[in-house]
Design an enzyme around this catalytic site. Structure first.
Site, PDB file in Angstrom:
ATOM      1  N   GLN A 184       0.291 -11.922   9.879  1.00  0.00           N
ATOM      2  CA  GLN A 184       0.913 -10.743   9.265  1.00  0.00           C
ATOM      3  C   GLN A 184       0.204  -9.433   9.611  1.00  0.00           C
ATOM      4  O   GLN A 184       0.832  -8.387   9.723  1.00  0.00           O
ATOM      5  CB  GLN A 184       0.948 -10.952   7.741  1.00  0.00           C
ATOM      6  CG  GLN A 184       1.771  -9.951   6.968  1.00  0.00           C
ATOM      7  CD  GLN A 184       1.108  -9.580   5.652  1.00  0.00           C
ATOM      8  OE1 GLN A 184      -0.027  -9.110   5.616  1.00  0.00           O
ATOM      9  NE2 GLN A 184       1.811  -9.782   4.564  1.00  0.00           N
ATOM     10  N   SER A 191       4.024  -6.537   2.765  1.00  0.00           N
ATOM     11  CA  SER A 191       2.679  -6.501   3.352  1.00  0.00           C
ATOM     12  C   SER A 191       1.652  -7.045   2.346  1.00  0.00           C
ATOM     13  O   SER A 191       1.665  -8.221   2.014  1.00  0.00           O
ATOM     14  CB  SER A 191       2.343  -5.088   3.833  1.00  0.00           C
ATOM     15  OG  SER A 191       1.129  -5.081   4.554  1.00  0.00           O
ATOM     16  N   LEU A 192       0.787  -6.180   1.814  1.00  0.00           N
ATOM     17  CA  LEU A 192      -0.172  -6.583   0.780  1.00  0.00           C
ATOM     18  C   LEU A 192       0.508  -7.354  -0.349  1.00  0.00           C
ATOM     19  O   LEU A 192      -0.040  -8.310  -0.898  1.00  0.00           O
ATOM     20  CB  LEU A 192      -0.854  -5.326   0.216  1.00  0.00           C
ATOM     21  CG  LEU A 192      -1.461  -5.448  -1.180  1.00  0.00           C
ATOM     22  CD1 LEU A 192      -2.731  -6.274  -1.125  1.00  0.00           C
ATOM     23  CD2 LEU A 192      -1.700  -4.082  -1.789  1.00  0.00           C
ATOM     24  N   HIS A 241      -0.088  -3.281  10.867  1.00  0.00           N
ATOM     25  CA  HIS A 241       0.945  -4.113  11.499  1.00  0.00           C
ATOM     26  C   HIS A 241       1.166  -3.735  12.965  1.00  0.00           C
ATOM     27  O   HIS A 241       2.294  -3.643  13.441  1.00  0.00           O
ATOM     28  CB  HIS A 241       2.252  -4.059  10.695  1.00  0.00           C
ATOM     29  CG  HIS A 241       2.069  -4.560   9.294  1.00  0.00           C
ATOM     30  ND1 HIS A 241       1.913  -5.908   9.000  1.00  0.00           N
ATOM     31  CD2 HIS A 241       1.957  -3.909   8.115  1.00  0.00           C
ATOM     32  CE1 HIS A 241       1.727  -6.040   7.692  1.00  0.00           C
ATOM     33  NE2 HIS A 241       1.742  -4.850   7.141  1.00  0.00           N
ATOM     34  N   ARG A 290      -9.647  -8.386   2.634  1.00  0.00           N
ATOM     35  CA  ARG A 290      -8.594  -7.881   3.540  1.00  0.00           C
ATOM     36  C   ARG A 290      -8.629  -6.357   3.597  1.00  0.00           C
ATOM     37  O   ARG A 290      -8.539  -5.752   4.663  1.00  0.00           O
ATOM     38  CB  ARG A 290      -7.220  -8.349   3.040  1.00  0.00           C
ATOM     39  CG  ARG A 290      -6.034  -7.911   3.914  1.00  0.00           C
ATOM     40  CD  ARG A 290      -4.737  -8.351   3.246  1.00  0.00           C
ATOM     41  NE  ARG A 290      -3.559  -8.163   4.079  1.00  0.00           N
ATOM     42  CZ  ARG A 290      -2.716  -7.135   3.984  1.00  0.00           C
ATOM     43  NH1 ARG A 290      -2.962  -6.153   3.098  1.00  0.00           N
ATOM     44  NH2 ARG A 290      -1.648  -7.060   4.764  1.00  0.00           N
ATOM     45  N   GLN A 329       0.828  -1.206   0.000  1.00  0.00           N
ATOM     46  CA  GLN A 329       0.000   0.000   0.000  1.00  0.00           C
ATOM     47  C   GLN A 329       0.863   1.258   0.000  1.00  0.00           C
ATOM     48  O   GLN A 329       1.877   1.324   0.683  1.00  0.00           O
ATOM     49  CB  GLN A 329      -0.895  -0.019   1.254  1.00  0.00           C
ATOM     50  CG  GLN A 329      -2.114   0.852   1.114  1.00  0.00           C
ATOM     51  CD  GLN A 329      -3.236   0.438   2.070  1.00  0.00           C
ATOM     52  OE1 GLN A 329      -3.301  -0.699   2.473  1.00  0.00           O
ATOM     53  NE2 GLN A 329      -4.088   1.359   2.411  1.00  0.00           N
TER      54      GLN A 329
END
Length: 304
Positions: A247, A89-90, A198, A114, A11
């Site tokens: 995660q 991440s993503l 996170h 998500r 992102q």
């Protein structure tokens, strides 16, 4: 022969007009993008191509948009076979699709869910994030512990040497920023985000993500995918699913991930997706490896 790794952005890499040239120039991209619109249940392609920018920045659209752009590119450059992959991440979801661990249609739906779950968590648990430059990881970790009397705060991304992102409650992050400045950080900058990614403030998203994960078919990966939670390679479908769940509230160990990939023999990195963020991070982690970016149709053309 050089060993190659695909890296997929997360992102923040989105931009207006993303993937439009892929849509216009290839039938495969057109079909995948139309399929994604159907899977997400929104006119995602219109938002990607035309905006408005504020809408593209909403987590529920940003995540499937970046994922889609990345996976379309990876599909178009099939002749370039990676030996490993990782995603920030993503981006880990894009890496898993490239490795055959999730099928495209199911993965688009999963990423859409998500994004919705994380946007919801950001609305019900207001939080903040900040970039810290110029301090060692163990110092930032300790300063987050010291600041936690003011509110939740922890390291969210270990991006590259001396570049760490912290995440948590507004007061916790504010206090940690003050402590980092006082302890000699070169730069302390609050980030414009829609949630404390996170960090434990993403906990409300975990139940919704768990539901989505439980209805998604996973397969063993065809090549190693280095995961954010452990910075180590994974193949096993059950382990993959478990780590995607963890995660959400765990730090992204990006510097360690890249270092482990280099130690395992990777010497060429290809960032597949919008922007150049990961290329910059890799060069800071190790200036000796080769780094390439594949974002637009002209980048793809040489591999078709």
């Amino acid at each position: 022969m050089a060993k190659k790794a695909f890296l997929f952005p997360g992102q923040g890499s989105q931009y207006l007009g993303m993937a439009k040239d892929l849509f216009d120039n290839t039938v495969e991209a057109k079909e995948m993008i139309r399929t994604a619109d159907e899977a997400v249940g929104a006119n995602l392609s219109y938002i990607m191509f035309n905006g408005p920018e504020e809408q593209l920045k909403q987590t529920k659209f940003t995540q499937p948009a970046i994922f889609l752009h990345s996976v379309v590119l990876a599909s178009l450059i099939r002749t370039l076979r990676p030996d490993a992959a990782a995603g920030h991440s993503l981006g880990e979801y894009s890496a898993l699709v490239a490795a055959g661990a999730i099928q495209f249609y199911e993965a688009v739906k999963l990423v859409g869910q998500r994004g919705l779950a994380m946007q919801y968590a950001g609305e019900v648990m207001k939080g903040s994030m900040a970039a810290i430059v110029g301090l060692q990881p163990q110092i930032v970790e300790q300063l987050c512990v010291d600041a936690s009397s003011a509110g939740i705060v922890q390291c969210a991304n270990f991006n590259s040497p001396g570049q760490i992102v912290i995440s948590g409650s507004v007061d916790g992050v504010k206090k940690a920023m003050e402590l980092c400045k006082a302890n000699g950080a070169k730069l302390v900058k609050e980030l414009v985000v829609s949630g404390a990614f996170h960090s434990p403030l993403m906990e409300p998203a975990k139940e919704k993500l768990q539901e989505a994960l439980s209805t998604t078919n996973f397969y063993d990966a065809r090549f190693p995918v280095y995961t954010n939670v452990t910075a180590k390679p994974v193949f096993d479908k059950n382990e993959i699913k478990k780590l995607l769940y963890e995660q959400l509230t765990s730090p992204v160990r990006w510097e360690e991930t890249i270092q482990n990939m280099i130690n395992d023999g990777i010497d060429e990195f290809y960032e597949i997706g919008p922007g150049k963020v990961l290329q910059g991070l890799v060069k800071r982690i190790n200036p000796d490896v080769k780094v390439f970016g594949i974002d637009k149709y002209e980048d793809v053309y040489q591999y078709i």
